[in-house]
Design a protein around this motif. Structure first.
Motif, PDB file in Angstrom:
ATOM      1  N   THR A  29       0.858  -1.379   0.245  1.00 39.78           N
ATOM      2  CA  THR A  29       0.134   0.068   0.115  1.00 39.78           C
ATOM      3  C   THR A  29       0.900   1.150   0.066  1.00 39.78           C
ATOM      4  O   THR A  29       2.010   1.199   0.307  1.00 39.78           O
ATOM      5  CB  THR A  29      -1.080   0.155   1.053  1.00 39.78           C
ATOM      6  N   CYS A  30       0.402   2.597  -0.579  1.00 39.75           N
ATOM      7  CA  CYS A  30       1.250   3.562  -0.572  1.00 39.75           C
ATOM      8  C   CYS A  30       0.128   4.724  -0.445  1.00 39.75           C
ATOM      9  O   CYS A  30      -0.995   4.819  -0.991  1.00 39.75           O
ATOM     10  CB  CYS A  30       1.767   3.644  -1.785  1.00 39.75           C
ATOM     11  N   HIS A  31       0.531   5.471   0.397  1.00 40.56           N
ATOM     12  CA  HIS A  31      -0.494   6.888   0.933  1.00 40.56           C
ATOM     13  C   HIS A  31       0.105   8.053   0.386  1.00 40.56           C
ATOM     14  O   HIS A  31       1.425   8.365   0.812  1.00 40.56           O
ATOM     15  CB  HIS A  31      -0.839   6.750   2.158  1.00 40.56           C
ATOM     16  N   ARG A  32      -0.493   9.003  -0.324  1.00 38.98           N
ATOM     17  CA  ARG A  32       0.014  10.288  -0.614  1.00 38.98           C
ATOM     18  C   ARG A  32      -1.073  11.145  -0.320  1.00 38.98           C
ATOM     19  O   ARG A  32      -2.317  10.822  -0.625  1.00 38.98           O
ATOM     20  CB  ARG A  32       0.683  10.518  -2.030  1.00 38.98           C
ATOM     21  N   ASP A  33      -0.671  12.546  -0.275  1.00 37.33           N
ATOM     22  CA  ASP A  33      -1.674  13.480   0.063  1.00 37.33           C
ATOM     23  C   ASP A  33      -2.508  13.691  -1.462  1.00 37.33           C
ATOM     24  O   ASP A  33      -3.753  13.888  -1.582  1.00 37.33           O
ATOM     25  CB  ASP A  33      -1.135  14.857   0.422  1.00 37.33           C
ATOM     26  N   TYR A  34      -1.358  13.699  -2.538  1.00 31.55           N
ATOM     27  CA  TYR A  34      -1.904  14.021  -4.056  1.00 31.55           C
ATOM     28  C   TYR A  34      -1.570  13.006  -4.818  1.00 31.55           C
ATOM     29  O   TYR A  34      -0.102  12.321  -4.607  1.00 31.55           O
ATOM     30  CB  TYR A  34      -1.234  15.168  -4.137  1.00 31.55           C
TER      31      TYR A  34
END
Length: 680
Positions: A29-34
């Motif tokens: 999984t990978c989380h970014r604001d944009y």
């Protein structure tokens, strides 16, 4: 191809690096604001702005490099986007008016001219430019990520988007910026559509069309590009679509047929076997006529194709396209039917559509009401309808200005992407829209500078405009705000409108249809500036922000609702708008009406005299001379502006124009109007 391209390819391949963060490279999984979906020109342009603002972002691209669309399209490998290197000017902002391929950055050398000097460049040069752009700016791009599903997830406090790739890996973000462009071929279903070849797969070898009769479905640039490539080999080329040809130089819409592709119009009008026909594609039928026993037994060439219409086809549900009798052909009933002769090939060139298939119901943007539903529907600030936090960038966002401006093309959407970034900064980081604070006496010069060089309003005419917030003795200048979003101006920009009102500066064409190559096509008399046909600056003055209702009910063809006052700057052949009489003085008089202040400039000697003879000297003198910033004398002769004492104690800042301005002829439906008759 430019001789420098092979060396540039090697340089980019050996120096390119990608930095996206270990969590996105190795975790499930990978989380970014944009999340920016797509590493084409719009995706990389947004990546630059996010990177410069030091935001947490990632660009996801399904292919192995940026701009892979241009590895295949246009099929005949010549771009029609202007690459005008030699303008005679060193002003970078002005030159972007004529550079339709470069992206915006803070590196003045990072321009498309680095990879091609051709006026109409080779398509292969564009992926090279994008690779150079990505590498030089260190953008965070992850390649080989083929997102197959996008869904939205709601919590009690927020909404996020989850993107799933071909390996089941998930990327989550609070803001999704979709920059996938248009790449799904647009098709029309009709009987016999299975016999049609697509633009995406046709041969580009002209020899393959030698002595063949070819029918092309469509009359856009891809259709004419295809026709032009085979004119010297095909026996005849016919083109059919619902609408007549629209010429870009007549409509001022860059998506219409460009002159570089329109050679077939010559061969049609000069009667050299080629031609254009109007017909509803959904009604046509492409068929192969029944073969008799003799033709079946011989080694005949590929069966030819006939065009008819569905009303003559019997038992359509039971027939296939090769089982048609002669009496079912339109030429049997109308002996001079334009398309009665058979064709060897029928080619579909109908453009492309947005890929809606990757969105599930929780995240899918609505179809636009224009462009035959090929594009997603977006708000005036490019956010999807009913999908908050999902923004559409680039060509896919063209529904906002379809057939109106240049938002579907690089030289237009590089500015709309910047506008979206300003909005994101205000909404999510409380950083107001960039503005410049100016003394009111500096406003005239600032506007003249913008109309003479600004590329954003020039390319995105009638869509992006400068907003000038009047504050009395000073003003705030905001560049390139989406005009249709004016009712939401305060929330989107972080700036408030005062009781002094606001002025909107935009570029627009005249609305009257004329012969754009005929005599009298241009207006040169500044008193008739409102009749200008070609691109020219227009200023709208409002005492309050237009409402949503006023925007909706604005006059047909108008970019904005009726203002309190309007001023057209007469069109200028050189697009410089710097004439002292034709441009500057009428503009000054209009601004004086808006700010209720004398905006004339005075020499120091004149300010000295006015300071002695008036209770309150002109604003220019108060903000300049009295602060030791007056205009220096350039000759031995003293220069005075004769004003005389203010009668009745009236301030000298109230211009002599004040009493005459309301008497100007009220043109264009505004309460006040200038650019018409001004008493010099």
């Amino acid at each position: 191809m430019d001789s420098s391209l092979p060396c540039l390819i090697l340089f980019i391949l050996t120096t390119s690096t990608t930095c996206v963060g270990d969590d996105c490279l190795h975790n499930t999984t990978c989380h970014r604001d944009y999340c920016v979906l797509g590493a084409g020109p719009a995706g990389l342009q947004m990546g630059y702005f996010l990177s410069r603002a030091k935001r947490d972002y990632i660009i996801l691209e399904r292919n192995s490099g940026p701009g892979t669309f241009f590895h295949k399209y246009p099929r005949h490998r010549k771009l029609i986007s202007i690459n005008k290197i030699h303008t005679g000017r060193q002003n970078r902002e002005f030159n972007l008016r004529h550079d339709w391929n470069s992206l915006l950055s803070d590196k003045p050398e990072l321009l498309f001219r680095q990879v091609s000097s051709e006026f109409y460049p080779p398509a292969d040069a564009f992926p090279l430019y994008l690779s150079m752009f990505e590498r030089e700016l260190g953008l965070k791009v992850q390649y080989g990520v083929d997102v197959g599903r996008i869904r939205a997830e709601l919590s009690s406090t927020s909404r996020s988007y989850i993107l799933t790739d071909q390996h089941g890996k998930e990327y989550t973000c609070g803001v999704l910026l979709v920059a996938t462009g248009l790449w799904v071929p647009q098709e029309v279903e009709f009987v016999g559509s299975n016999l049609v070849e697509g633009y995406e797969s046709i041969s580009t070898n002209a020899e393959d069309y030698k002595n063949q009769a070819v029918l092309i479905l469509g009359k856009g640039n891809s259709a004419f590009e295809t026709a032009q490539s085979i004119l010297g080999h095909a026996s005849r080329v016919h083109m059919v679509s619902r609408s007549p040809v629209r010429l870009a130089w007549q409509t001022h819409y860059v998506g219409d047929l460009r002159a570089v592709n329109n050679e077939l119009i010559d061969t049609y009008q000069l009667k050299s076997l080629d031609g254009l026909v109007e017909a509803t594609l959904e009604r046509i039928v492409i068929v192969q006529q029944k073969e008799d026993a003799r033709s079946k037994s011989s080694k005949a060439k590929k069966p030819q194709l006939y065009v008819t219409i569905n009303k003559y086809i019997q038992n359509q549900s039971e027939k296939n396209t090769s089982d048609v009798a002669a009496e079912e052909l339109l030429g049997y009933h109308i002996d001079n039917f334009s398309l009665r002769k058979p064709y060897d090939r029928v080619i579909r060139c109908l453009g492309f559509r947005f890929n809606f298939s990757i969105f599930d119901s929780s995240a899918c943007p609505l179809n636009s009401k224009n462009a035959k539903g090929r594009l997603p529907r977006v708000t005036a600030w490019y956010e999807g309808h009913d999908t908050p936090g999902l923004f559409v960038l680039g060509t896919a966002a063209h529904s906002r200005d379809y057939r109106t401006s240049a938002g579907g093309f690089i030289h237009g959407f590089r500015y709309t992407v910047r506008a979206v970034h300003h909005l994101l900064e205000q909404r999510y980081h409380r950083t107001p829209w960039p503005s410049t604070k100016l003394l009111t006496t500096q406003l005239l010069s600032a506007i003249l500078k913008r109309v003479g060089e600004a590329s954003g309003p020039y390319q995105m005419f009638e869509i992006l405009g400068d907003v000038i917030l009047l504050r009395g003795s000073y003003c705030e200048y905001l560049e390139e705000f989406p005009l249709q979003a004016l009712p939401q101006f305060s929330s989107l920009s972080g700036h408030e409108v005062s009781e002094h009102g606001l002025v909107i500066l935009l570029m627009q064409y005249g609305k009257k249809k004329i012969d754009y190559l005929g005599g009298g096509r241009a207006v040169t008399d500044w008193t008739n500036a409102w009749k200008s046909s070609f691109l020219h600056p227009v200023l709208y003055y409002y005492d309050t922000l237009p409402t949503e209702e006023e925007m909706k009910n604005r006059p047909h063809g108008w970019p904005l609702p009726r203002p309190k006052a309007i001023h057209h700057m007469v069109e200028d052949f050189l697009t410089e708008w710097d004439g002292p009489i034709s441009h500057i003085q009428p503009l000054r008089r209009f601004l004086e009406h808006c700010v209720n202040t004398d905006l004339r400039a005075f020499y120091a000697e004149s300010c000295f005299r006015l300071s002695l003879t008036h209770r309150m000297p002109p604003l220019f003198c108060r903000q300049g001379y009295l602060k030791q910033q007056g205009i220096a004398q350039k000759s031995k002769q003293m220069h005075f502006h004769s004003t005389g004492p203010s009668p009745g104690g009236q301030h000298a800042e109230t211009s002599a124009a004040r009493s005459t301005f309301p008497n100007y002829l009220p043109q264009a439906g505004a309460s006040m109007s200038s650019g018409l008759r001004l008493d010099l």
